[in-house]
Write a protein that holds these residues in place. Structure first.
Motif, PDB file in Angstrom:
ATOM      1  N   UNK A1069      40.574  37.067  42.875  1.00 17.12           N
ATOM      2  CA  UNK A1069      41.392  37.919  43.743  1.00 17.12           C
ATOM      3  C   UNK A1069      40.990  39.372  43.625  1.00 17.12           C
ATOM      4  N   UNK A1070      40.713  39.796  42.408  1.00 21.11           N
ATOM      5  CA  UNK A1070      40.293  41.177  42.214  1.00 21.11           C
ATOM      6  C   UNK A1070      38.954  41.440  42.881  1.00 21.11           C
ATOM      7  N   UNK A1071      38.041  40.471  42.776  1.00 27.63           N
ATOM      8  CA  UNK A1071      36.733  40.633  43.408  1.00 27.63           C
ATOM      9  C   UNK A1071      36.866  40.729  44.926  1.00 27.63           C
ATOM     10  N   UNK A1072      37.805  39.954  45.495  1.00 32.26           N
ATOM     11  CA  UNK A1072      38.025  40.036  46.938  1.00 32.26           C
ATOM     12  C   UNK A1072      38.528  41.417  47.344  1.00 32.26           C
ATOM     13  N   UNK A1073      39.442  41.984  46.518  1.00 33.01           N
ATOM     14  CA  UNK A1073      39.957  43.309  46.838  1.00 33.01           C
ATOM     15  C   UNK A1073      38.857  44.364  46.736  1.00 33.01           C
TER      16      UNK A1073
END
Length: 1263
Positions: A1069-1073
């Motif tokens: 999720x952090x990588x997507x953000x």
């Protein structure tokens, strides 16, 4: 007897049934079989046979009724059933009585019953008159008798009347539908109309016909008793008893009637109250002089009164109270029920109420209805008064100051005393301590009392025990009494309505006896709802005064000394000195006082008043909070200020430090809310302060000047000096603000003034912590108003002269105040920053941004920052610290960081501004900061850690740093909102992006990451404006674009040991953000570049080079995470970029090592080809030239596609479509001939082989 009673109103005893018996029996002789064989039948068969006979009789009766004129052929003529009393010898038609009206007496419709009664009585009167005229022998000779002759005493009555009387008496015992009401009404009218019915005979018939035998079942006996009650009621209401009394003063019938009623009432409890009601109806009609002889001396009455207090008979008490109202003699005849001599004070005395408590407790048998004795008692207890007028007078008198309390009249005092005694003995001492039913009765009585009660007596009603009982009931929902208590509170709310005087009385009474915890204990919002409905200034002022009195325990204070007994000085009068040392006998708890402190500012939330009214209320609240929180009286508990013309009170016992702190906190909130909601500003023409801040400073200064008043705590020399300087500077700024009128300068001064006020309160609240910050803020104020105070020292002037920039000093001061500031003070800081942020320097902005990037914990692998991938050139000019994210099972307990998150990839970046104004430093290097700036940043952080290390069990340094960062983010958000088009926005963006990407900064708290993300999205990317002007350097934008594209291409690494699914999900999720941030920032930067309108290719050469490098990584590096859709969107929004890299893309696509990337890139190439076709002739010529120059590269790409076909069918299809569409576009641009010339024979043959007729057709079109 019981069977006869039940069947008496039924239809088988009607005249129709009697007259058709002979014919019916002759037709159906079997119907008599059950009667003849009664003795031989089994008991179980008897009811069934009787039921069959009744059905047959009913059927025959209905048939006869439907054909009243038809006569059976086999039957001899007989008189019609409707006229049994007609004499045969009469030549005229005699009067007739239609007994069919009996069935209408039991219907539910009232009008039908009344019509039937009217018809019955009219006919029976005519029959009786005829009977009296013709005589019994002549009238009854040959007539059909309805019943056998009985010794019923009705010898002078016609047979129909005798029948009707007997049947009506039996009918009042029927429980069928509305039989009792209808038959009793008919009996009342008939007895009152026909004088031939003797009272003696009537009373005897009631006893004989409705006798209760031992063989009766419970319901049968109850019906007979109720029937007797209704019959006696009919006699009383008929007026015959009063008529007999008028004819004979010594008539025995009234005494006999009262005696039988008392005897009947003694049989069952449920008969007592209606029996007494019948007696009282009769008493109302009797002359006063006969009440004693005929009523009170009736047999059984005296015994009833004497035993009432022992057995608990509320009806005897009700009878005694009502009769006493009519007679004027001693009350000894009532026994112990009433005091002798009688008076309300004696009746409600403690001793007498205690003797009556047993009677009153037994009145619960008639619930849910309230017994009739209670309204009578309440009428005596609370005579009718004009309550609204009394409440208004008491409210206005309570708001008058410096006046003696209004002397109450003796009657008012007596009423209050009686009410208090009644509540203590009956409600609290008897009902509330007993069963649930009696508690229910207690709440019903409280509501009855409320309806007649002035608001001044509400505290007597809502006493401590009542409130505690309410709280106990409401704290447990699954009880029967819970609904009772809820209903009472609903009634209480309805009683209050829009009357603020009642509202204040109810709130104060409930909270006083619950220690301010009513809503909390009961888990309801009743008090909050009461407080939210204040609508008038008068109501709010009354509420404030009552809460002030509640806080200082004014009710227990001694009488206020006169002005002549007080020693005076030039500004004040000192109250009674002896109060200072007197013991506090009935003080209120700190819990209640804390509720008072919290509630006073709370009423402002729901008020909808104009500015002037609201300002007056704010002033009163401010005075209370300031007096109780900041000051204390050194001599006594009362001080009167001549200057303010007000008297101030303090509690007898010293206020605790916790309550003083709460007062200061609420005072700060009040001032902050007033600053936000101000509708008026001070005007130069208005000498009086009309904003709350100015009024507070004047009030504070006045109280400080009173010798007998001192601050609640002693201050050191530095703090005392800081307080005085803050007062002086605020006065100076106030004067300057008035001179400016309105505008930006006035707003700045106004914001600074409120910050000075908040800082003054912080100095008082926390001595020793804010003196230095106060001196720095005063320096900023001096620079702002461009004048020095006369009393300022030379050292302060020197420091002000050495300050490099006003905004640098102001930013440093604001940052030093932020770590431990309260919410109201932060609001004032934000207001100051809002009006000054237009002039903020780059250094000041960078100080704030470095705090956002500051980490308490260094990276686990410090060397990893320099060990980048191949695409990391070891630059020190990076602006986004891009770190690979890895997941490990271990997790630090304090920060929540993952041990696997290391800095083992590409180092972060820092942008170097093209101008020479400043240079941005990376997170690990502070080379851009001078020694003073470094010292200031460390001072902020040291202040946080020092503060928390001294507090055992307090929050960690990480959480404190997080709060500090969030507060600075609020300031940055204000800056971005106020200045969206400044070049400094790029600086804020670059540092916030770096902080967001850095896992050591954001993953400590998800809240921090989300806050930074929100600011980047809303205040930067989606702002109404974007950085413009010459201050935006192209080199800066180029570097930012390059790093954004690198961030979009950054691969995501995952350790093999990372087996925790939640950690993996969080990392993804952090990588997507981060990927979304990189893409959004790229679009935003390109929008800024386009806005500059660079026309020369040399200026944009660096931009094209950056995209070429991205394409190289896209085609050559399998780990590249840049998405084809992202590049496609860039080319769609900025077509010039696609045109510039078209040839390069064709070349890299033709030589791509990855089959997947080559096929995926075909979509990008096709989009660029499509964008070349449209446009005007000049643009189309340029794009056509560009395409013509790259035909050899296009032919090479198509050769690779047809000679080295992809292995998967889907990819082969995509390659085939690309070739066909490319040839179509070339054909539209008339470039097919040039394209064919660039094809080698082998390539052309391969295209013909793969494309077939499509290739040949497209090549022939242009020829």
């Amino acid at each position: 007897m019981g069977s006869k009673k039940r069947n008496s109103p039924s239809e088988e005893e009607t005249l129709d049934a009697a007259t058709t018996t002979t014919d019916h029996d002759s037709l159906k002789p079997l119907n008599k079989k059950p009667k003849n064989d009664t003795d031989g039948q089994q008991p179980s068969v008897k009811p069934m046979e009787r039921k069959k006979k009744r059905k047959a009789l009913d059927k025959e009766r209905r048939r006869a009724a439907s054909q009243p004129n038809s006569e059976p052929a086999h039957s001899d003529p007989k008189p019609p059933p409707q006229s049994p009393d007609s004499p045969r010898s009469s030549g005229t038609n005699p009067p007739e009585f239609h007994i069919g009206v009996f069935k209408d007496l039991a219907v539910a419709t009232e009008s039908v019953r009344e019509r039937a009664v009217k018809q019955m009585v009219t006919e029976l009167k005519e029959v009786q008159n005829a009977y009296d005229t013709f005589g019994e022998k002549e009238f009854g000779e040959g007539g059909f008798k309805l019943e056998a002759e009985k010794d019923d005493g009705l010898d002078n009555c016609a047979p129909s009347v005798r029948y009707a009387v007997r049947r009506l008496i039996r009918g009042v015992s029927s429980s069928r539908e509305c039989a009792r009401q209808g038959f009793a009404l008919a009996l009342t009218v008939l007895v009152g109309s026909v004088r031939s019915i003797k009272i003696e005979s009537f009373l005897k018939l009631v006893v004989d016909l409705l006798e209760v035998t031992s063989s009766m079942k419970g319901q049968e006996a109850k019906d007979c008793l109720l029937g007797r009650l209704f019959a006696y009621s009919a006699l009383a209401r008929s007026g015959r008893l009063v008529e007999e009394l008028s004819l004979d003063k010594n008539t025995p019938y009234i005494r006999e009637f009262i005696s039988v009623l008392v005897s009947l009432a003694n049989k069952k409890r449920y008969l007592q109250e209606p029996a007494v009601s019948i007696v009282l109806d009769l008493v109302e009609k009797l002359p006063v002089e006969v009440l004693v002889n005929h009523v009170l001396e009736a047999p059984g009455v005296q015994e009833w009164f004497e035993a009432a207090t022992e057995v608990g008979n509320p009806d005897a008490l009700l009878l005694a109270l009502k009769i006493r109202e009519k007679i004027f003699m001693g009350t000894s005849i009532f026994g112990k029920l009433l005091p002798d001599p009688f008076s309300s004070s004696q009746l409600f005395s403690t001793n007498h109420l205690s003797s009556l408590s047993n009677c009153l407790k037994e009145s619960t048998f008639c619930q849910p209805r309230v017994h009739s004795v209670w309204p009578v008692l309440i009428n005596i207890l609370l005579p009718n008064t004009i309550l609204q007028l009394e409440d208004a007078v008491s409210a206005s008198n309570s708001l008058k100051k410096h006046k003696k309390s209004r002397k109450s009249s003796s009657s008012d005092e007596e009423i209050a005393k009686n009410l208090q005694s009644f509540c203590e003995i009956i409600i609290e001492g008897s009902l509330l301590l007993s069963s649930h039913d009696r508690k229910h009765l207690a709440f019903d009585l409280l509501f009855l009392l409320l309806q007649r009660l002035p608001a001044s007596l509400v505290p007597l009603l809502l006493s401590n025990k009542v409130v505690q009982c309410l709280m106990d009931i409401l704290s447990t929902k699954n009880t029967w009494l819970y609904k009772v208590a809820q209903h009472f509170l609903k009634q209480l709310s309805d009683w209050v309505g829009d009357d603020d005087v009642r509202r204040v009385a109810v709130i104060v009474a409930i909270q006083k006896h619950s220690n301010g915890k009513f809503d909390r204990v009961t888990r309801t919002k009743h008090i909050k709802d009461f407080m939210s409905h204040f609508k008038s200034e008068l109501g709010c002022m009354l509420f404030i005064q009552n809460l002030t009195n509640l806080f200082v325990d004014e009710g227990d204070a001694l009488e206020e000394p006169s002005d002549q007994s007080q020693t005076t000085d030039e500004n004040s009068e000192i109250g009674s000195v002896e109060d200072k040392d007197s013991p506090r006998t009935n003080g209120n708890s700190d819990s209640l006082k804390s509720w008072v402190i919290e509630s006073l500012p709370g009423i402002l939330k729901f008020l909808k008043l104009d500015h002037e009214e609201k300002f007056r209320i704010q002033k009163e609240i401010m005075k209370f909070l300031a007096v109780q929180g900041l000051f204390t009286a050194s001599l006594g508990t009362e001080v009167t200020s001549f200057e303010l013309q007000e008297k101030f009170r303090w509690p007898k016992s010293p206020t605790s430090n916790a309550l003083c702190k709460m007062c200061i906190d609420q005072l700060q909130s009040l001032l902050a809310n007033a600053q936000k909601g101000e509708g008026l500003r001070p005007l130069a023409s208005n000498p009086e302060p009309n904003d709350l801040g100015s009024y507070f400073m004047k009030f504070f200064g006045t109280l400080c000047s009173i010798p007998s008043v001192s601050l609640f705590r002693s201050l050191g020399d530095e703090d005392e000096k800081a307080v005085k300087n803050l007062q002086a500077m605020e006065a100076k700024l106030s004067k300057e603000e008035r001179s400016h009128g309105s505008g930006t300068d006035a707003n700045r001064l106004h914001a600074l003034r409120y910050l000075l006020i908040q800082l003054l309160l912080q100095v008082l609240l926390r001595p020793g912590d804010y003196a230095e910050a106060a001196s720095e803020l005063i320096i900023c104020c001096k620079k702002t108003c461009a004048s020095d105070l006369p009393e300022s020292s030379g050292e302060d002037d020197a420091e002000a002269d050495e300050a490099p920039e006003l905004m640098d000093v102001l930013v440093d001061t604001l940052l030093s105040l932020l770590p431990q500031s309260s919410a109201p003070m932060r609001s004032s800081i934000e207001q100051v920053f809002k009006y000054f942020c237009d002039n903020i320097t780059d250094d000041g902005l960078m100080r704030m941004l470095r705090v956002i990037k500051k980490n308490l914990k260094p990276p686990r692998h410090p060397d990893a920052a320099s060990a980048g991938d191949d695409d990391d050139d070891g630059e020190d000019d990076d602006f986004i610290n891009i770190e690979d994210e890895v997941i490990d099972e271990a997790e630090t307990g304090e920060t929540g960081e993952s041990d696997g998150q290391t800095d083992d990839s590409e180092s972060v970046v820092e942008v170097e501004e093209a101008g020479d104004d400043h240079s941005e430093a990376s997170d690990d290097s502070d080379s851009g900061m001078d020694d003073d700036a470094m010292f200031r940043i460390d001072t902020y952080l040291a202040q946080i850690f020092k503060e928390k290390k001294s507090q055992a069990g307090a929050e960690t340094a990480h959480s404190q740093l997080l709060l500090f960062k969030l507060r600075i983010l609020s300031l940055l958000e204000i800056f971005l909102h106020e200045n969206p088009g400044k070049p400094q926005v790029l600086m804020v963006y670059s540092n916030l992006a770096q902080a967001f990407v850095n896992p050591h900064t954001t993953e400590v708290s998800e809240q921090l990451g989300q806050r930074i993300w929100g600011i980047l999205q809303k205040q930067i990317f989606k702002a109404k404006d974007y950085p413009k002007g010459d201050g935006v350097q192209l080199s800066t934008l180029e570097s930012m674009l390059e790093r954004s594209l690198k961030l979009a291409s950054k691969p995501f690494k995952r350790q093999k040991s990372a087996s925790n699914p939640s950690k993996q999900s969080a990392a993804w999720n952090r990588q997507k953000m981060i990927s979304s941030l990189a893409q959004t920032s790229t679009f935003w930067i390109l929008k800024i570049i386009d806005s500059r309108n660079f026309s020369e290719e040399s200026e944009l050469e660096r931009i094209v080079k950056i995209f070429r490098e991205v394409l190289v990584g896209y085609f050559d590096n399998k780990k590249s995470q840049i998405k084809a859709g992202f590049l496609k969107e860039i080319f769609r929004r900025r077509p010039w970029i696609g045109h510039a890299v078209f040839g390069f893309m064709l070349e890299r696509c033709g030589s791509a090592k990855s089959e997947y990337r080559r096929v995926e890139a075909l979509d990008l190439v096709m989009d660029i080809l499509k964008s070349l076709a449209p446009g005007n002739s000049e643009e189309q010529s340029a794009w056509k030239k560009n395409l013509k120059n790259n035909l050899d590269k296009l032919s090479h790409l198509m050769k690779e596609l047809v000679t080295s076909l992809p292995s998967k069918p889907a990819r082969r299809t995509e390659a085939h479509k690309f070739c066909v569409r490319a040839l179509e576009i070339l054909s539209k641009l008339s470039l097919t001939k040039h394209f064919v010339k660039t094809l080698s024979p082998d390539t052309q043959a391969a295209l013909e082989a793969q494309l077939g007729e499509q290739f040949i057709k497209l090549t022939k079109l242009e020829k």
